[in-house]
Scaffold this motif. Structure first.
Motif, short mmCIF file in Angstrom:
data_model
loop_
_atom_site.label_atom_id
_atom_site.label_comp_id
_atom_site.label_asym_id
_atom_site.label_seq_id
_atom_site.Cartn_x
_atom_site.Cartn_y
_atom_site.Cartn_z
N HIS A 76 0.71 4.37 -0.51
CA HIS A 76 0.40 5.67 0.04
C HIS A 76 0.78 5.77 1.51
N THR A 77 1.10 4.66 2.15
CA THR A 77 1.54 4.69 3.55
C THR A 77 3.04 4.46 3.68
N CYS A 114 0.88 -1.17 0.00
CA CYS A 114 0.00 0.00 0.00
C CYS A 114 0.92 1.22 0.00
#
Length: 109
Positions: free
Chosen positions: A33-34, A31
């Motif tokens: 975006h983290t 993921c």
């Protein structure tokens, strides 16, 4: 070329075109975006070993790097390991009660 090579080529292409690196729709492992992008300076030898191992395992270089960092930096996030904890353990439980005697004996040496 393998996943490691494909990842490099895709990242280079995206950065050349000024696009942000975003995961593909099929990418269910990361993921992004983290996560933060980090650049490391490593020797040619280490780079070759990293690429070889990633290819051997069928992983991306990023996946293998994250795995290695996690293994090296063990422990729950936000907590430091205290490497010196217990380093001075004498096995005796009465040291705090006898500190004056112990110090006097050491000073007399």
């Amino acid at each position: 070329m393998g996943r490691a090579g494909d990842e490099r080529a895709a990242s280079t292409t995206m950065l050349q075109h000024g696009e942000s690196a975003q995961p593909s729709v099929a990418d269910d492992k990361v993921c992004w975006h983290t996560m933060r992008r980090t650049t490391l300076k490593i020797s040619d030898t280490l780079d070759a070993r990293l690429r070889h191992e990633a290819e051997r395992r069928g992983m991306t270089i990023s996946e293998l790097s994250r795995e290695a960092l996690e293994a090296h930096l063990v422990g729950p996030p936000g907590r430091r390991r205290l490497g010196a904890a217990g380093a001075g353990s004498s096995g005796r439980s009465d040291v705090s009660e006898r500190i004056e005697d112990i110090l006097a004996a050491e000073a007399a040496r």
